[in-house]
Design a protein around this motif. Structure first.
Motif, PDB file in Angstrom:
ATOM      1  N   ALA A   4       0.822  -1.213   0.000  1.00  0.00           N
ATOM      2  CA  ALA A   4       0.000   0.000   0.000  1.00  0.00           C
ATOM      3  C   ALA A   4       0.854   1.261   0.000  1.00  0.00           C
ATOM      4  O   ALA A   4       0.327   2.366  -0.104  1.00  0.00           O
ATOM      5  N   GLY A   5       2.161   1.083   0.157  1.00  0.00           N
ATOM      6  CA  GLY A   5       3.043   2.247   0.225  1.00  0.00           C
ATOM      7  C   GLY A   5       2.966   2.963   1.556  1.00  0.00           C
ATOM      8  O   GLY A   5       3.401   4.099   1.692  1.00  0.00           O
ATOM      9  N   LEU A   6       2.387   2.295   2.562  1.00  0.00           N
ATOM     10  CA  LEU A   6       2.249   2.917   3.879  1.00  0.00           C
ATOM     11  C   LEU A   6       3.460   2.644   4.758  1.00  0.00           C
ATOM     12  O   LEU A   6       3.644   3.274   5.790  1.00  0.00           O
ATOM     13  N   GLU A   7       4.264   1.663   4.374  1.00  0.00           N
ATOM     14  CA  GLU A   7       5.554   1.400   5.022  1.00  0.00           C
ATOM     15  C   GLU A   7       6.590   1.399   3.915  1.00  0.00           C
ATOM     16  O   GLU A   7       6.286   1.062   2.766  1.00  0.00           O
ATOM     17  N   LYS A   8       7.819   1.752   4.283  1.00  0.00           N
ATOM     18  CA  LYS A   8       8.896   1.721   3.288  1.00  0.00           C
ATOM     19  C   LYS A   8       9.658   0.414   3.436  1.00  0.00           C
ATOM     20  O   LYS A   8      10.015   0.011   4.547  1.00  0.00           O
ATOM     21  N   ALA A   9       9.918  -0.221   2.304  1.00  0.00           N
ATOM     22  CA  ALA A   9      10.702  -1.451   2.340  1.00  0.00           C
ATOM     23  C   ALA A   9      12.157  -1.115   2.661  1.00  0.00           C
ATOM     24  O   ALA A   9      12.664  -0.068   2.259  1.00  0.00           O
ATOM     25  N   SER A  10      12.816  -2.008   3.431  1.00  0.00           N
ATOM     26  CA  SER A  10      14.229  -1.793   3.731  1.00  0.00           C
ATOM     27  C   SER A  10      15.072  -2.090   2.500  1.00  0.00           C
ATOM     28  O   SER A  10      16.152  -1.528   2.324  1.00  0.00           O
ATOM     29  N   ALA A  11      14.576  -3.000   1.675  1.00  0.00           N
ATOM     30  CA  ALA A  11      15.265  -3.303   0.420  1.00  0.00           C
ATOM     31  C   ALA A  11      14.239  -3.850  -0.552  1.00  0.00           C
ATOM     32  O   ALA A  11      13.168  -4.320  -0.149  1.00  0.00           O
ATOM     33  N   GLY A  12      14.576  -3.804  -1.841  1.00  0.00           N
ATOM     34  CA  GLY A  12      13.674  -4.351  -2.843  1.00  0.00           C
ATOM     35  C   GLY A  12      12.823  -3.280  -3.496  1.00  0.00           C
ATOM     36  O   GLY A  12      12.796  -2.133  -3.052  1.00  0.00           O
ATOM     37  N   VAL A  13      12.129  -3.691  -4.537  1.00  0.00           N
ATOM     38  CA  VAL A  13      11.311  -2.766  -5.316  1.00  0.00           C
ATOM     39  C   VAL A  13       9.898  -3.323  -5.425  1.00  0.00           C
ATOM     40  O   VAL A  13       9.697  -4.524  -5.585  1.00  0.00           O
ATOM     41  N   ILE A  14       8.910  -2.436  -5.299  1.00  0.00           N
ATOM     42  CA  ILE A  14       7.525  -2.830  -5.562  1.00  0.00           C
ATOM     43  C   ILE A  14       7.010  -1.961  -6.688  1.00  0.00           C
ATOM     44  O   ILE A  14       7.163  -0.739  -6.664  1.00  0.00           O
ATOM     45  N   GLU A  15       6.430  -2.598  -7.686  1.00  0.00           N
ATOM     46  CA  GLU A  15       5.853  -1.850  -8.797  1.00  0.00           C
ATOM     47  C   GLU A  15       4.362  -2.142  -8.882  1.00  0.00           C
ATOM     48  O   GLU A  15       3.943  -3.296  -8.852  1.00  0.00           O
ATOM     49  N   ILE A  16       3.586  -1.076  -8.963  1.00  0.00           N
ATOM     50  CA  ILE A  16       2.146  -1.222  -9.162  1.00  0.00           C
ATOM     51  C   ILE A  16       1.859  -0.802 -10.599  1.00  0.00           C
ATOM     52  O   ILE A  16       2.163   0.336 -10.973  1.00  0.00           O
ATOM     53  N   ASP A  17       1.308  -1.701 -11.396  1.00  0.00           N
ATOM     54  CA  ASP A  17       1.071  -1.437 -12.820  1.00  0.00           C
ATOM     55  C   ASP A  17       2.343  -0.948 -13.502  1.00  0.00           C
ATOM     56  O   ASP A  17       2.294  -0.061 -14.369  1.00  0.00           O
ATOM     57  N   GLY A  18       3.472  -1.478 -13.054  1.00  0.00           N
ATOM     58  CA  GLY A  18       4.733  -1.136 -13.696  1.00  0.00           C
ATOM     59  C   GLY A  18       5.393   0.133 -13.187  1.00  0.00           C
ATOM     60  O   GLY A  18       6.481   0.479 -13.615  1.00  0.00           O
TER      61      GLY A  18
END
Lengths: 262, 269
Positions: free
Chosen positions: A59-73
């Motif tokens: 949901a983008g409400l927490e920041k990942a410590s590592a890695g990438v999340i893509e929503i619809d690219g």
């Protein structure tokens, strides 16, 4: 409710570490996610395996410590707006009646009141809430509160629905009904759903795919495609395959040491 | 299926107010007060108690009528003092509570001061204030302010802290600004707590205003009772006591009335 289709979720090497130095707690990952538009995916796993964290990261409400999340690219950098969230607790505002709780979406997002009200009324009808519009949360049963909460998460027609144990606080009978009602809504709208649960029956009963997670750090250990016809019945035992799917999840949990039966 | 059982559950839990319940809520207290005063009246007449020491109810209730202008005048002064001090207290306490919740360092820095001021008996500042401001309504207003400031502050603090943090996840996903969150979630959500604080505050304020008027005023019910005491006018003292209680009742009623008006969502017992 015929609006936008679902969003895709792509994640690579998603990791979450809380705290720093010696107190650091490696809660999640690295995990990869590949959820297609309109897919219904469940995350199942023991308590503290990072299911809820995964949801907040998506949901983008927490920041990942590592890695990438893509929503619809598109890489995620800020809280996602095209999303509806439902938690285990209804989290309705006690000072707003049912319909105004749903219309909070309209007020905060400054959307057109008439259109939103029409959508809310439609959702109320589909969720069996018609007639409860003017009731305050304390005047509703637990099941109805959760239905209002689902209506609030859908009224702005998001592309994605994130649910964190949404039926966890309900009794078994209400749960079966609301599970079916959610499935029907989903069949109609095909939003992408990320559904977090402790219940194997719920996961298999609702999902296209069940992701089984292990504990500390949370990792995805199994990815089960559920090929059962929809809509699925109240009694999932009617499907011979259901037992096999359930058996596979139980088996994984036993291997992980989640269950220690003697 | 479950939908109908849900509906049934709702029907069962929605309270149906008794017809004329409010009338009974007036009749019963009036009846019990009447019985108590009647018993007192009979005892005073039968046992020949010296009336200059313990007046009969009929005597001091009559003073409420014969000295109505005098008592009402003082009651008006007391009421305005009370209202002013109370409103000032609320107006300062609620924003301060919000500031304390918003800024952590403020909480650390101010809390010892607040705790100290809270446990200090408020009336001790009276003599100091008399020296600073003389015998003036200002002293009473300030003591009332102190009396109701703390309960309102403490309950507002818990009110602003009471929001489930997961609710902020939902409002953030809606794209709510800080101001919107404040307006749509935090302020209405904390109102129940603020009112709880005000209900305690008003009781303390009534006590405070009378004591303040005992020590530092030239008008008001407290002053009137004190002066009647120096003349051994016990019936007027008792009449003043009744007037004070009635005033407290009115203020409580106003508060409960505005609570129902402003917060229609609160479950009525």
């Amino acid at each position: 409710m015929s609006g936008g289709t679902g969003a895709s979720i792509q994640g690579r090497g998603i990791t979450k570490i809380f705290g720093k130095g010696e107190d650091a707690h490696h809660a999640l990952g690295p995990i990869d996610l590949d959820i297609k538009p309109g897919e219904f995916v469940s995350l199942i796993g023991p308590s503290g395996c990072g299911k809820s964290t995964t949801m907040l990261l998506v949901a983008g409400l927490e920041k990942a410590s590592a890695g990438v999340i893509e929503i619809d690219g598109t890489p995620l950098t800020a809280p996602l707006s095209e999303v509806g969230i439902v938690f285990q607790d209804h989290l309705l505002l006690e000072f707003r009646n049912a319909i105004r709780n749903v219309m909070l979406q309209q007020e905060i997002r400054r959307l057109d009141k008439k259109i939103m009200r029409a959508r809310a009324d439609l959702l109320f009808a589909k969720l069996g809430l018609t007639g409860t519009e003017n009731r305050y949360p304390w005047q509703l049963s637990g099941g109805m509160r959760q239905r209002v909460s689902i209506a609030r998460a859908l009224v702005h027609e998001p592309t994605m629905l994130l649910m964190d144990e949404p039926f966890g606080a309900l009794d078994a009978i209400s749960r079966t009904q609301i599970r079916h009602d959610l499935e029907m809504l989903w069949l109609e709208t095909r939003k992408t759903v990320l559904f977090i649960t402790h219940s194997i029956e719920e996961a298999v009963g609702l999902s296209d795919r069940v992701l089984v997670m292990s504990n500390s750090p949370g990792r995805i250990v199994d990815d089960i495609r559920i090929d059962l016809p929809r809509p699925r019945p109240a009694h999932l035992g009617d499907y011979p395959d259901f037992a096999q799917y359930a058996q596979r999840v139980y088996g994984t949990f036993e291997k992980l040491g989640v269950y220690r039966f003697k | 299926m479950a939908t109908t059982t849900d509906a049934a559950a709702v029907m069962a839990t929605t309270p149906r107010p008794l017809k004329g319940a409010w009338l009974w809520s007036l009749v019963f207290p009036a009846l019990s007060v009447g019985v108590a005063l009647g018993a007192w009246e009979i005892a005073a007449r039968v046992y020949d108690i010296p009336l200059w020491l313990v007046p009969k109810p009929s005597d001091f209730l009559a003073r409420l009528v014969t000295d109505f202008r005098l008592i009402a005048g003082h009651a008006w002064v007391t009421s305005t003092t009370l209202a002013l001090g109370f409103l000032l207290g609320v107006l300062f306490a609620v924003p301060l509570a919000f500031a304390i919740v918003s800024v952590r360092t403020l909480e650390r820095g101010l809390f010892p001061v607040i705790v100290f001021l809270n446990i200090m008996p408020k009336t001790v500042v009276g003599p100091i204030f008399i020296i600073w401001f003389g015998i003036s309504p200002l002293v009473s207003v300030f003591i009332v302010f102190l009396m109701c400031f703390f309960p309102v502050l403490v309950d507002s603090l818990s009110g602003f802290k009471a929001v489930d943090p997961r609710l902020y996840h939902i409002t953030r996903s809606m794209g709510a600004s800080e101001l919107q969150t404040l307006r749509y979630v935090r302020i209405p959500g904390s109102m129940r707590y603020i009112f709880a604080g005000m209900k305690i505050g008003i009781v303390k304020a009534v006590e405070g205003v009378i004591i303040a008027e005992f020590i530092a005023s030239s008008a008001g019910l407290g002053f009137m009772i004190m002066r009647a005491s120096s003349f051994m006018d016990l019936t007027l003292m008792f009449a003043g006591l009744i007037a004070t209680a009635l005033m407290a009742l009115v203020f409580n009623g106003l508060l409960l009335g505005s609570e129902r008006l402003l917060m229609p969502w609160v479950r009525q017992p």
